[in-house]
Design a protein around this motif. Sequence first.
Motif, PDB file in Angstrom:
ATOM      1  N   ALA A 252      11.084   2.581  18.463  1.00  0.00           N
ATOM      2  CA  ALA A 252      11.025   2.850  19.907  1.00  0.00           C
ATOM      3  C   ALA A 252      10.040   3.961  20.253  1.00  0.00           C
ATOM      4  N   ASP A 253       9.745   4.841  19.301  1.00  0.00           N
ATOM      5  CA  ASP A 253       8.820   5.950  19.541  1.00  0.00           C
ATOM      6  C   ASP A 253       7.383   5.444  19.413  1.00  0.00           C
ATOM      7  N   LYS A 254       6.782   5.037  20.535  1.00  0.00           N
ATOM      8  CA  LYS A 254       5.436   4.464  20.497  1.00  0.00           C
ATOM      9  C   LYS A 254       4.403   5.468  20.005  1.00  0.00           C
ATOM     10  N   ALA A 255       4.520   6.708  20.438  1.00  0.00           N
ATOM     11  CA  ALA A 255       3.521   7.712  20.065  1.00  0.00           C
ATOM     12  C   ALA A 255       3.502   7.959  18.565  1.00  0.00           C
ATOM     13  N   GLY A 256       4.653   7.825  17.922  1.00  0.00           N
ATOM     14  CA  GLY A 256       4.727   8.091  16.492  1.00  0.00           C
ATOM     15  C   GLY A 256       4.487   6.881  15.615  1.00  0.00           C
ATOM     16  N   ARG A 257       4.282   5.712  16.222  1.00  0.00           N
ATOM     17  CA  ARG A 257       4.108   4.505  15.417  1.00  0.00           C
ATOM     18  C   ARG A 257       2.904   4.560  14.476  1.00  0.00           C
ATOM     19  N   PRO A 258       1.742   5.062  14.905  1.00  0.00           N
ATOM     20  CA  PRO A 258       0.593   5.042  13.984  1.00  0.00           C
ATOM     21  C   PRO A 258       0.854   5.760  12.669  1.00  0.00           C
ATOM     22  N   TRP A 259       1.415   6.971  12.727  1.00  0.00           N
ATOM     23  CA  TRP A 259       1.606   7.686  11.465  1.00  0.00           C
ATOM     24  C   TRP A 259       2.724   7.060  10.646  1.00  0.00           C
ATOM     25  N   ARG A 260       3.751   6.548  11.308  1.00  0.00           N
ATOM     26  CA  ARG A 260       4.832   5.909  10.558  1.00  0.00           C
ATOM     27  C   ARG A 260       4.348   4.631   9.880  1.00  0.00           C
ATOM     28  N   LEU A 261       3.543   3.855  10.592  1.00  0.00           N
ATOM     29  CA  LEU A 261       2.995   2.642   9.990  1.00  0.00           C
ATOM     30  C   LEU A 261       2.058   2.997   8.843  1.00  0.00           C
ATOM     31  N   GLY A 262       1.219   4.016   9.040  1.00  0.00           N
ATOM     32  CA  GLY A 262       0.295   4.428   7.986  1.00  0.00           C
ATOM     33  C   GLY A 262       1.013   4.869   6.729  1.00  0.00           C
ATOM     34  N   VAL A 263       2.028   5.706   6.897  1.00  0.00           N
ATOM     35  CA  VAL A 263       2.803   6.166   5.740  1.00  0.00           C
ATOM     36  C   VAL A 263       3.533   4.991   5.095  1.00  0.00           C
ATOM     37  N   GLY A 264       4.067   4.100   5.929  1.00  0.00           N
ATOM     38  CA  GLY A 264       4.783   2.945   5.398  1.00  0.00           C
ATOM     39  C   GLY A 264       3.888   2.039   4.570  1.00  0.00           C
ATOM     40  N   ILE A 265       2.675   1.776   5.068  1.00  0.00           N
ATOM     41  CA  ILE A 265       1.731   0.931   4.327  1.00  0.00           C
ATOM     42  C   ILE A 265       1.413   1.552   2.974  1.00  0.00           C
ATOM     43  N   TYR A 266       1.096   2.837   2.995  1.00  0.00           N
ATOM     44  CA  TYR A 266       0.707   3.519   1.759  1.00  0.00           C
ATOM     45  C   TYR A 266       1.861   3.541   0.757  1.00  0.00           C
ATOM     46  N   CYS A 267       3.022   3.961   1.221  1.00  0.00           N
ATOM     47  CA  CYS A 267       4.159   4.103   0.308  1.00  0.00           C
ATOM     48  C   CYS A 267       4.636   2.754  -0.213  1.00  0.00           C
ATOM     49  N   PHE A 268       4.619   1.736   0.640  1.00  0.00           N
ATOM     50  CA  PHE A 268       5.068   0.415   0.197  1.00  0.00           C
ATOM     51  C   PHE A 268       4.196  -0.084  -0.952  1.00  0.00           C
ATOM     52  N   ALA A 269       2.877   0.017  -0.782  1.00  0.00           N
ATOM     53  CA  ALA A 269       1.962  -0.502  -1.805  1.00  0.00           C
ATOM     54  C   ALA A 269       2.176   0.191  -3.142  1.00  0.00           C
ATOM     55  N   PHE A 270       2.265   1.510  -3.116  1.00  0.00           N
ATOM     56  CA  PHE A 270       2.316   2.230  -4.387  1.00  0.00           C
ATOM     57  C   PHE A 270       3.736   2.390  -4.921  1.00  0.00           C
ATOM     58  N   PHE A 271       4.728   2.199  -4.059  1.00  0.00           N
ATOM     59  CA  PHE A 271       6.100   2.095  -4.556  1.00  0.00           C
ATOM     60  C   PHE A 271       6.246   0.836  -5.397  1.00  0.00           C
TER      61      PHE A 271
END
Length: 547
Positions: A252-271
């Motif tokens: 729901a936090d639109k302003a925070g979506r970019p950093w959350r998506l960025g961290v999620g992409i990075y962590c998912f791949a290397f996890f």
Amino acid sequence: MDQTLAPVALTPVTSDERIQSLDVVRGFALIGILLMNVEFFNRATAAIGSGMQTGLTGANYWVSYFVQYFVTGKFWTIFSLLFGMGFAVMLMRAERAGRSFLVPYMRRIAALAVFGALHHVFLFAGDILFSYAVAATALLVVLYGRFKWIVLAMALCIGGGFIPHMDWLFGIAGGLAFFGLAAWWLRGEQRMKRFGKPPVIAFVHMLAGAIAAIAGAVSWAVPDTPPEARFGLALLGFALLTLGYLTMRYHADKAGRPWRLGVGIYCFAFFMMTGAGASMYFFPEKPAAVMTTAEAKKEKEAAAERAKARREREARIREETAVLSKGSYTHAVTLRTGRFGEHAAGEVGFATILIGMFLIGTWFVRAGIMEKASAHLPLFRKLALYGLPFGIGMGLLGSAIAMHPVPGSRGADGWQLAMGLQMLGNLPASLGYVSVVILMLHSASPLNKVRVLAPFGRMALTNYLTQSVVASTFFFGYGFGNWGMSRVEQMLFVVVLAAAQIVFSHVWLSRFRYGPMEWLWRAVTYWQVPPMRIKTPAIMPAVVTPA
């Protein structure tokens, strides 16, 4: 008569508009890039990703160890964050000017791709510029792409992939699918009508995670299922379920979506990379004691394929070493030209990681953190305090497991696990490094002299390419032929070259507004010739027109 200002033309950033902290961090990152790249002006780039060079002793060993675990992977990550920050700066200026952003930015990407391709072919096969151009295009898809066009492009790529010698289009189709999902997560607002009305994208994550988890559980009941498949499905299920839960909580936090998506992409791949490596390391696959004739034949063929791949890689390393250490410039260009297609074809996969960094960098600027860094020093202190120990510590933990792969080990050597741990740590370590530089810049102590790096960072493109010109001339056989210089001597080379570039950048920018390559890049981006000498006015007066 009332008068209004006409829309201001979108023009290059002037000195007064620059965010100094970005320039300082960019200069710091350039030193790290040189520290990392200098090894591969003395070693085949085909060996990138194979860890520390074997056979090193004494000071050379410790220099290599320092670069591998305190530098490698951290500084291209910082540059990726900076690229996203630059994207946000340009976007915000376009919004304020009321001008179109996409056309100038597409020209900017195209120019960067050309610079990268030329850099790869004529100077250094370890180029990163072309990678950024591909990832920047992917970022536009994530931020602005229409879903129907993404799906259509995927369909065309899948269809084209069946054409002989065009199977690389399947990779692009996979990348487009990923970018489409990222765009949906970032921009999608659809919600379920039941189950508490969670975001649809969260439900999709949870459903996919549940399916993967069930498949993983079933695989344990199926005899002879490879351990990596069992653990891989279980890890995939856990990761997707976790992403779904976090999406329900924070989407729901639109302003925070970019950093959350960025961290999620990075962590998912290397996890996933780390998990797969752990399964192969702790539960290595063992040949069955008794195999049927068909199974034995299949195992023999698989072993032969692995051996062939190793031989081909070793042959590529030998060929590159021979050409760059003793060959002519024509031979070097021919070699790099022949391999550029392979390099370009793999960039879509790398872009899936880079856009995560771009999104985080974009958020840092749009949230005002970099522009008003002094007001966010507590955040930078936390990032430095927690990011550096955790990020560097993950790499050091990996070094205790493996420092380079063992041929034929099939993951049992722990190399993939070690690399996964190091890659997981690169993002927090990079944020920690950036934070330390920002804290130094805003310190009341002599540490604030770090601002001396600002002109060096303002000329980042020029200095990056100049590093390749100087290093290739100094090390390669068609130049001064210092290929194979010791790691300690390589560090001395870095110190001398970086110091010279810092001094040169100060001198150049005392007379000119931009570095030579920055000037060219801006001219292409804005399709106008920006003033170069400082005595030329930087901004034309605003045009006043009647209402």
